[in-house]
Design a protein around this motif. Structure first.
Motif, PDB file in Angstrom:
ATOM      1  N   PHE A 163      16.114  19.755   5.333  1.00  0.00           N
ATOM      2  CA  PHE A 163      15.474  19.010   4.254  1.00  0.00           C
ATOM      3  C   PHE A 163      16.420  17.998   3.628  1.00  0.00           C
ATOM      4  O   PHE A 163      16.304  17.654   2.463  1.00  0.00           O
ATOM      5  N   GLY A 164      17.367  17.518   4.439  1.00  0.00           N
ATOM      6  CA  GLY A 164      18.303  16.523   3.936  1.00  0.00           C
ATOM      7  C   GLY A 164      17.690  15.148   3.785  1.00  0.00           C
ATOM      8  O   GLY A 164      18.083  14.375   2.911  1.00  0.00           O
ATOM      9  N   CYS A 165      16.720  14.831   4.642  1.00  0.00           N
ATOM     10  CA  CYS A 165      16.130  13.488   4.642  1.00  0.00           C
ATOM     11  C   CYS A 165      14.681  13.567   4.164  1.00  0.00           C
ATOM     12  O   CYS A 165      13.746  13.686   4.956  1.00  0.00           O
ATOM     13  N   VAL A 166      14.497  13.534   2.860  1.00  0.00           N
ATOM     14  CA  VAL A 166      13.171  13.611   2.240  1.00  0.00           C
ATOM     15  C   VAL A 166      12.940  12.341   1.444  1.00  0.00           C
ATOM     16  O   VAL A 166      13.822  11.888   0.713  1.00  0.00           O
ATOM     17  N   ARG A 167      11.737  11.773   1.578  1.00  0.00           N
ATOM     18  CA  ARG A 167      11.423  10.505   0.892  1.00  0.00           C
ATOM     19  C   ARG A 167      10.225  10.712  -0.034  1.00  0.00           C
ATOM     20  O   ARG A 167       9.176  11.182   0.391  1.00  0.00           O
ATOM     21  N   VAL A 168      10.407  10.403  -1.304  1.00  0.00           N
ATOM     22  CA  VAL A 168       9.320  10.448  -2.277  1.00  0.00           C
ATOM     23  C   VAL A 168       8.810   9.023  -2.477  1.00  0.00           C
ATOM     24  O   VAL A 168       9.593   8.094  -2.711  1.00  0.00           O
ATOM     25  N   PHE A 169       7.494   8.838  -2.371  1.00  0.00           N
ATOM     26  CA  PHE A 169       6.876   7.518  -2.514  1.00  0.00           C
ATOM     27  C   PHE A 169       6.112   7.419  -3.827  1.00  0.00           C
ATOM     28  O   PHE A 169       5.630   8.422  -4.364  1.00  0.00           O
ATOM     29  N   LYS A 170       5.989   6.209  -4.302  1.00  0.00           N
ATOM     30  CA  LYS A 170       5.072   5.990  -5.413  1.00  0.00           C
ATOM     31  C   LYS A 170       3.651   6.256  -4.924  1.00  0.00           C
ATOM     32  O   LYS A 170       3.311   5.929  -3.782  1.00  0.00           O
ATOM     33  N   PRO A 171       2.786   6.847  -5.765  1.00  0.00           N
ATOM     34  CA  PRO A 171       1.412   7.138  -5.332  1.00  0.00           C
ATOM     35  C   PRO A 171       0.680   5.923  -4.777  1.00  0.00           C
ATOM     36  O   PRO A 171      -0.146   6.054  -3.870  1.00  0.00           O
ATOM     37  N   SER A 172       0.983   4.737  -5.303  1.00  0.00           N
ATOM     38  CA  SER A 172       0.307   3.528  -4.812  1.00  0.00           C
ATOM     39  C   SER A 172       0.608   3.271  -3.342  1.00  0.00           C
ATOM     40  O   SER A 172      -0.211   2.678  -2.622  1.00  0.00           O
ATOM     41  N   PHE A 173       1.789   3.696  -2.875  1.00  0.00           N
ATOM     42  CA  PHE A 173       2.125   3.505  -1.466  1.00  0.00           C
ATOM     43  C   PHE A 173       1.190   4.330  -0.580  1.00  0.00           C
ATOM     44  O   PHE A 173       0.715   3.858   0.461  1.00  0.00           O
ATOM     45  N   VAL A 174       0.913   5.569  -0.983  1.00  0.00           N
ATOM     46  CA  VAL A 174      -0.004   6.428  -0.235  1.00  0.00           C
ATOM     47  C   VAL A 174      -1.391   5.797  -0.223  1.00  0.00           C
ATOM     48  O   VAL A 174      -2.073   5.778   0.813  1.00  0.00           O
ATOM     49  N   GLU A 175      -1.798   5.275  -1.352  1.00  0.00           N
ATOM     50  CA  GLU A 175      -3.095   4.593  -1.430  1.00  0.00           C
ATOM     51  C   GLU A 175      -3.131   3.417  -0.458  1.00  0.00           C
ATOM     52  O   GLU A 175      -4.144   3.164   0.193  1.00  0.00           O
ATOM     53  N   GLY A 176      -2.011   2.703  -0.341  1.00  0.00           N
ATOM     54  CA  GLY A 176      -1.938   1.581   0.587  1.00  0.00           C
ATOM     55  C   GLY A 176      -2.112   2.018   2.028  1.00  0.00           C
ATOM     56  O   GLY A 176      -2.729   1.312   2.846  1.00  0.00           O
ATOM     57  N   VAL A 177      -1.563   3.179   2.394  1.00  0.00           N
ATOM     58  CA  VAL A 177      -1.711   3.706   3.752  1.00  0.00           C
ATOM     59  C   VAL A 177      -3.191   3.955   4.059  1.00  0.00           C
ATOM     60  O   VAL A 177      -3.687   3.618   5.137  1.00  0.00           O
ATOM     61  N   ILE A 178      -3.906   4.529   3.108  1.00  0.00           N
ATOM     62  CA  ILE A 178      -5.335   4.808   3.301  1.00  0.00           C
ATOM     63  C   ILE A 178      -6.133   3.501   3.290  1.00  0.00           C
ATOM     64  O   ILE A 178      -7.068   3.315   4.090  1.00  0.00           O
ATOM     65  N   ASP A 179      -5.770   2.569   2.411  1.00  0.00           N
ATOM     66  CA  ASP A 179      -6.466   1.280   2.360  1.00  0.00           C
ATOM     67  C   ASP A 179      -6.333   0.515   3.669  1.00  0.00           C
ATOM     68  O   ASP A 179      -7.289  -0.138   4.125  1.00  0.00           O
ATOM     69  N   LEU A 180      -5.149   0.566   4.286  1.00  0.00           N
ATOM     70  CA  LEU A 180      -4.974  -0.154   5.549  1.00  0.00           C
ATOM     71  C   LEU A 180      -5.845   0.470   6.641  1.00  0.00           C
ATOM     72  O   LEU A 180      -6.415  -0.250   7.477  1.00  0.00           O
ATOM     73  N   TYR A 181      -5.963   1.779   6.634  1.00  0.00           N
ATOM     74  CA  TYR A 181      -6.863   2.440   7.587  1.00  0.00           C
ATOM     75  C   TYR A 181      -8.293   1.915   7.398  1.00  0.00           C
ATOM     76  O   TYR A 181      -8.966   1.540   8.374  1.00  0.00           O
ATOM     77  N   LYS A 182      -8.742   1.879   6.165  1.00  0.00           N
ATOM     78  CA  LYS A 182     -10.110   1.411   5.897  1.00  0.00           C
ATOM     79  C   LYS A 182     -10.265  -0.057   6.290  1.00  0.00           C
ATOM     80  O   LYS A 182     -11.321  -0.464   6.805  1.00  0.00           O
ATOM     81  N   ALA A 183      -9.224  -0.845   6.036  1.00  0.00           N
ATOM     82  CA  ALA A 183      -9.278  -2.268   6.372  1.00  0.00           C
ATOM     83  C   ALA A 183      -9.431  -2.476   7.876  1.00  0.00           C
ATOM     84  O   ALA A 183     -10.229  -3.314   8.323  1.00  0.00           O
ATOM     85  N   LEU A 184      -8.686  -1.718   8.658  1.00  0.00           N
ATOM     86  CA  LEU A 184      -8.777  -1.836  10.114  1.00  0.00           C
ATOM     87  C   LEU A 184     -10.118  -1.321  10.624  1.00  0.00           C
ATOM     88  O   LEU A 184     -10.723  -1.897  11.522  1.00  0.00           O
ATOM     89  N   ARG A 185     -10.574  -0.242  10.025  1.00  0.00           N
ATOM     90  CA  ARG A 185     -11.867   0.340  10.437  1.00  0.00           C
ATOM     91  C   ARG A 185     -13.025  -0.612  10.160  1.00  0.00           C
ATOM     92  O   ARG A 185     -13.933  -0.766  10.985  1.00  0.00           O
ATOM     93  N   ASP A 186     -12.983  -1.283   8.990  1.00  0.00           N
ATOM     94  CA  ASP A 186     -14.103  -2.105   8.555  1.00  0.00           C
ATOM     95  C   ASP A 186     -13.911  -3.593   8.833  1.00  0.00           C
ATOM     96  O   ASP A 186     -14.786  -4.400   8.499  1.00  0.00           O
ATOM     97  N   GLY A 187     -12.744  -3.967   9.389  1.00  0.00           N
ATOM     98  CA  GLY A 187     -12.475  -5.383   9.600  1.00  0.00           C
ATOM     99  C   GLY A 187     -12.335  -6.149   8.298  1.00  0.00           C
ATOM    100  O   GLY A 187     -12.702  -7.321   8.213  1.00  0.00           O
TER     101      GLY A 187
END
Length: 448
Positions: free
Chosen positions: A292-316
């Motif tokens: 557990f030496g290499c752990v990365r904490v992200f801002k919640p907005s970054f996680v939202e961006g990951v899901i948004d990009l999925y939706k963007a690719l799915r829906d064009g």
């Protein structure tokens, strides 16, 4: 031991000499190929570099492992060779172990264990693990850091910066500045075993309901900043189960998926080093997370961006894609650059787009994502390059590392359903609350 002693000039100087000759040779030969027209047998050169780094121990070997899985951070020949570096560096001897243990726990350190194995159970880039038995009979793993590691980190990071800058001079498709910043921050964190113990507690909390994932528990009274003692978890190396039946391999893959992505989608946290030596498999197909030496904490907005990009690719939805990349931290993106980045994104998200069982990659390439990465790299070079944000580095590393694991397992899983079950009802505000509570309980810093 004081900070100055730990990062003393002599230690850095020795490391510069030891590492500099190897990295300097790499830089000179690449520059000669680029600017002087000299012919360079990259395959032979890469093999030599792997041998040199593999014998060094220390952070540069770990960086090499990470860079080898970030698409196009290094030339293909180097990535292929460096990916072979595993956590099996020669262990330090018993005299070293006795001195280091005495420095961490005092001269009577052996009286604090019922048994302590003289031979290392595993040896990695920054330290080695010894099996021990506690006074209460508990089976323990003692992770002991090598000496002068802070000096080694600082020296190696300077040399890494040189190598990256030389590479970037002749190939400007990917700016390495933020990649270097992220790797530097994570490597310095890995030296702090007290922080790693807190990361371990954080993961135990986040994965408490995951019956298919096991996290060790630190033993504070037998741990220091450079010694981490935890309970021993029995398991077999992942590659040893690739010959099992498909149902078993798929179960392991499912547990691996949840081990990485439950913390990410529910707590905005990711294990940034899915290296083969960092987990093992139990007879029931459940997995042990071991490092557990290499752990990365992200801002919640970054996680939202990951899901948004999925939706963007799915829906064009091009506008939503732009929004997602902007949230991640990409800057000055033209339409052509976004279209090019989407080539890579479509590859990473492809298994999540189809509601069927499938392998993670349905091409004949032996390296996960290599063919797509080469095409994206060539196009980015033509367009003047991009500067990946720091947050992107380990997220991409995790996706590629896990993809490689799933390829090894030949797993055929409905990735679409796994993903949609995980993001169902996603609410960035709820993630923010869960993350804050978990980080506070484990005393782990929030994302900067």
């Amino acid at each position: 031991m004081s900070e100055n002693e730990d990062n003393r000039f002599g230690g850095r100087a020795r490391r510069y000499v030891q590492v500099g000759s190897r990295v300097g040779a790499l830089a000179a030969r690449l520059a000669g190929e680029r600017y002087l027209g000299l012919k360079l047998d990259r395959a032979e050169h890469a093999e030599g570099l792997k041998q040199a780094l593999g014998g060094l121990k220390g952070p540069l070997m770990k960086v090499a492992q990470i860079l080898a899985t970030i698409p196009d951070a290094l030339p293909k020949e180097y990535a292929e060779e460096l990916q072979q570096l595993q956590s099996n560096a020669p262990a330090m001897g018993w005299l070293f172990v006795k001195r280091r243990m005495a420095a961490e726990l005092g001269p009577d350190w052996r009286s604090r264990f019922a048994e302590f194995g003289q031979e290392a159970a595993a040896a990695a880039s920054l330290g080695q693990v010894h099996r021990a038995t506690g006074k209460d009979g508990a089976e323990l793993a003692c992770k002991l850091q090598y000496p002068d590691m802070q000096s080694a980190v600082e020296a190696d990071l300077k040399q890494l910066k040189l190598a990256m800058s030389v590479y970037e001079r002749y190939d400007k498709a990917i700016s390495t500045k933020r990649i270097y910043e992220e790797l530097s921050a994570r490597l310095r964190e890995e030296l702090d075993y007290e922080l790693e113990a807190r990361h371990m507690a954080l993961y135990a909390d986040m994965l408490a309901d995951e019956l298919g994932v096991h996290v060790p528990q630190a033993v504070p009274e037998l741990s220091t900043r450079r010694l981490l003692t935890m309970n021993w978890l029995e398991g077999s190396p992942l590659l040893s189960v690739t010959g099992h039946d498909p149902e078993f391999r798929n179960r392991v893959a499912l547990n691996m998926f949840r081990a990485w992505y439950v913390p990410f989608y529910f707590y905005g946290t990711i294990h940034g080093d899915p290296h083969l030596g960092n987990y093992s498999v139990r007879p029931d197909g459940s997995v042990n997370l071991l490092d557990f030496g290499c752990v990365r904490v992200f801002k919640p907005s970054f996680v939202e961006g990951v899901i948004d990009l999925y939706k963007a690719l799915r829906d064009g939805d091009e506008e939503l894609a732009v929004h997602a990349y902007t949230i991640w931290g990409f800057e000055n993106l033209t339409k052509e650059k976004i279209d090019t980045l989407n080539l890579w994104a479509r590859f990473v998200y492809a298994p999540l787009m189809e509601d069927r069982e499938r392998q993670i990659q349905e091409t004949n390439s032996g390296m996960y994502g290599r063919e797509v990465a080469e095409k994206v790299h060539a196009e980015l070079r033509r367009l003047g390059g991009v500067a990946p944000p720091r947050e992107f580095v380990l997220m991409d590393r995790a996706a590629i590392g896990l993809g490689s694991v799933f390829l090894h397992l030949k797993a055929e899983v409905n990735w679409y359903r796994l993903f949609h079950e995980m993001i169902a009802g996603f609410d960035v505000r709820e993630l923010e609350k869960r993350q804050a509570t978990a980080l506070k309980a484990a005393k782990v810093p929030a994302a900067a």
